[in-house]
Scaffold this motif. Sequence first.
Motif, short mmCIF file in Angstrom:
data_model
loop_
_atom_site.label_atom_id
_atom_site.label_comp_id
_atom_site.label_asym_id
_atom_site.label_seq_id
_atom_site.Cartn_x
_atom_site.Cartn_y
_atom_site.Cartn_z
N GLY A 482 0.57 -0.92 0.17
CA GLY A 482 0.02 0.21 0.15
C GLY A 482 1.47 1.22 0.07
O GLY A 482 1.80 1.26 0.44
N GLY A 483 0.14 2.62 -1.00
CA GLY A 483 1.62 2.88 -0.88
C GLY A 483 1.38 4.45 0.61
O GLY A 483 0.61 3.81 1.66
N GLY A 484 2.66 4.28 0.97
CA GLY A 484 3.16 4.68 2.14
C GLY A 484 4.03 3.93 2.72
O GLY A 484 4.29 4.36 3.98
N ILE A 485 3.52 3.08 2.64
CA ILE A 485 3.78 1.75 3.60
C ILE A 485 5.62 1.09 3.23
O ILE A 485 5.97 0.39 1.89
N GLY A 486 6.69 1.51 3.74
CA GLY A 486 8.08 0.77 3.38
C GLY A 486 8.53 1.71 2.07
O GLY A 486 8.99 1.30 1.28
N GLU A 487 8.00 3.19 2.37
CA GLU A 487 8.75 4.36 1.06
C GLU A 487 9.72 4.33 1.52
O GLU A 487 9.83 4.39 1.65
N ARG A 488 10.73 4.67 -0.13
CA ARG A 488 11.43 4.94 -0.05
C ARG A 488 12.19 6.23 0.84
O ARG A 488 10.41 7.26 0.12
N GLU A 489 13.39 6.82 1.67
CA GLU A 489 12.91 7.71 2.01
C GLU A 489 13.87 8.74 1.03
O GLU A 489 14.05 8.05 0.01
N GLN A 490 13.96 10.25 2.00
CA GLN A 490 14.78 10.62 0.55
C GLN A 490 15.94 10.96 1.13
O GLN A 490 16.71 12.02 1.56
N GLU A 491 17.17 10.25 0.27
CA GLU A 491 17.85 9.41 1.20
C GLU A 491 19.65 10.48 0.05
O GLU A 491 20.36 11.17 1.20
N SER A 492 19.37 11.34 -0.86
CA SER A 492 20.33 12.41 -0.82
C SER A 492 20.16 13.46 0.31
O SER A 492 20.56 13.74 -0.07
N ILE A 493 19.02 13.68 0.78
CA ILE A 493 18.57 15.18 1.02
C ILE A 493 19.19 14.19 2.80
O ILE A 493 20.05 14.74 3.31
N ASN A 516 -2.36 6.66 0.68
CA ASN A 516 -2.72 5.94 1.39
C ASN A 516 -3.61 5.04 0.35
O ASN A 516 -4.44 3.83 0.58
N ASN A 517 -3.62 5.70 -0.46
CA ASN A 517 -5.04 4.76 -2.14
C ASN A 517 -4.04 4.37 -2.71
O ASN A 517 -4.43 3.94 -3.96
N GLU A 518 -3.16 4.12 -3.19
CA GLU A 518 -2.04 3.11 -3.89
C GLU A 518 -1.42 2.13 -3.71
O GLU A 518 -1.41 1.86 -3.30
N ILE A 519 -1.12 1.81 -4.58
CA ILE A 519 -1.23 -0.17 -4.80
C ILE A 519 0.27 0.65 -5.40
O ILE A 519 0.01 0.54 -6.84
N VAL A 520 1.56 0.18 -5.02
CA VAL A 520 2.64 -0.83 -5.52
C VAL A 520 3.23 -1.46 -5.69
O VAL A 520 2.80 -2.11 -4.95
N VAL A 521 3.33 -1.10 -7.01
CA VAL A 521 4.41 -2.93 -6.96
C VAL A 521 5.73 -2.81 -8.26
O VAL A 521 5.73 -1.65 -9.11
N ARG A 552 5.13 0.40 -10.88
CA ARG A 552 3.83 0.91 -11.16
C ARG A 552 3.02 0.73 -10.42
O ARG A 552 2.63 0.21 -8.92
N VAL A 553 2.52 2.22 -10.40
CA VAL A 553 1.89 2.51 -9.71
C VAL A 553 0.08 3.08 -10.18
O VAL A 553 -0.39 2.69 -10.71
N LEU A 554 -1.19 2.31 -9.37
CA LEU A 554 -2.38 2.07 -9.50
C LEU A 554 -3.20 3.06 -8.19
O LEU A 554 -2.82 2.43 -7.02
#
Length: 580
Positions: A482-493, A516-521, A552-554
């Motif tokens: 689900g969107g926002g779960i385990g999302e990448r951080e702004q590592e470069s910043i 939060n309404n996104e499916i991230v694959v 892919r993001v839905l």
Amino acid sequence: MTRPLLGFLVAVFISSCPSLALADTFNVKGGILRVGDIKPSLKGVGLTVFQGRDIKPFDLDILGVLDQQEAPRRLVLVRAKGDLIGRSGGIAAGMSGSPVYVGGRLVGAVGFGWEFGDHRMGLVTPMEEMLKIPPMERGETPGVERLEGPMDEEDGGARDVAPESQDLALYSPLMIGGVSGRFAKRIAGGLSARQILPSGRNDTQLSRGPGFEPGSALGVALAVGDVTVGSIGTVTAVDGDKFLAFGHPFLNRGTVRFFATDASVVGVIPSLQTPFKLGSLGAVVGTVMQDRPQGIYGRVGVFPPFNEYHIHFTDVDSGKSAVRRFRAVTDPFVASSVITPAVAGCVEDLWGRSGQGTGEVRMTIEGGGLKEPWSRTNFFSSPSDLVEAMFKEFDVIHTLLPVNPFRKISPMTVKLDVKVTELPKVLYLERVEVPKDRTFNPGELIGVDVWLRPWRGKPQKRTFNVKIPADAKEPVEVVVRGGGIGEREQESIKMGRRSIDSLDALLREISALEANNEIVVEVLSGREKDREEETRLLSEIKADLTKEGSMRVLKTNYYVDGFLRVPLKMGTKDGEDAGD
């Protein structure tokens, strides 16, 4: 160069440089009685509103003068008396600013009192102290010599040292309207208010009324309209369109641009703690420009800059729909204490409940120097407190944008389209499958089957085609979340390799955050470890992964919950198993 021309150029130069502009001045009709001329046993008369808008006099005895270390440096001890004072229970919160005269000359403003004490006793802020405020409007405060050491009898006798006066200020209860009770308490807590009173809706349009006079009821507001936040006090002195009031600070914010409103008093409520005026804020009549320890200063007929808020609320379950609008001051630090709880409390008040549910919030920001409107939509779900959960993201964004280091974006219009339901409108990630009993090659496009189950509904299968990166290194896996779960951080910043260097870049990175309404694959591989020196921003990474086809993001109309991963057995480009 002739003197007239020189004078003209100097005037133009001064008027174009705010730091050198002339300070505001203030003239008191009838003159003032200076502290040095005050003696115990003098008789005074105060003016205030006890009910409605009628200004009534009350009597006072002058008891002495006190010095203190902080501003206001001197205070006058008085005892109020008379039938109106007796029926009110003494000097009341909301009477702060009430002018006190001796022999037709203005001594100052009632400003301070004691809780659980003799409420007939109070402290008056001298006009000598309050007249220090108007010059601050141009950043120049003329030096006022402070009398040091004991005074002889002709100067009013020896002075005692007063306790810290700000703890004694007759702060009127904070009036909050259009907001649910618990969020009203949160606003009050953020502003250190000691008491809350309900408030009705007031007019957001500038009123061209008759103005103020000494003793008039006055309102100071941070928000006006369908949501109101403010307090009432009393006008001390008027000079044309300028006024001084309160005799103590409102929030002690210094140079400000708050709403000044007219006000009316329903009555004075006696109390053992502190009596207080019960009243209501009226139409906006001007601007409070200075908020200082000695009182407040402003002008009528001038409208302050403001941010506008539109809330379109829909209760999906009942079909109820409503619109609320209010205006709020642009001070970003005050707004951070007021706006989020005001918006959340307004929504909770419209919903008529607190508790579990699912909500959708679309936020649009316009104006304020933005090239085009900026918007973001997100979904939220909570098993216990939806309203609390819904506006955490809004709070971060709304607090961040006004204080961004790149460009001023106020005044602005903020539109919120809010939809709520008591039901958990949640889409659960139930199962993920990829083709079995085979190996996969870098650069290959594969189908990922995802089973999605709506809350208490039947599972549905959705296939996503994603590409294994051409430079993929083991281990390789497909991640569905689900969107926002385990999302990448702004590592470069985070690691100090990049920074955000413009408002456009800031908005772009906020927009890049998952909803939060996104499916991230996506396909993840060992190559991620090779990018420990990553210099791209999150928006750039997402754009590259989408173009590459490995992500892919839905977007859905549900709050998406779940995190699943499937490892891929990799072969070589020649079709052999890796490691053979």
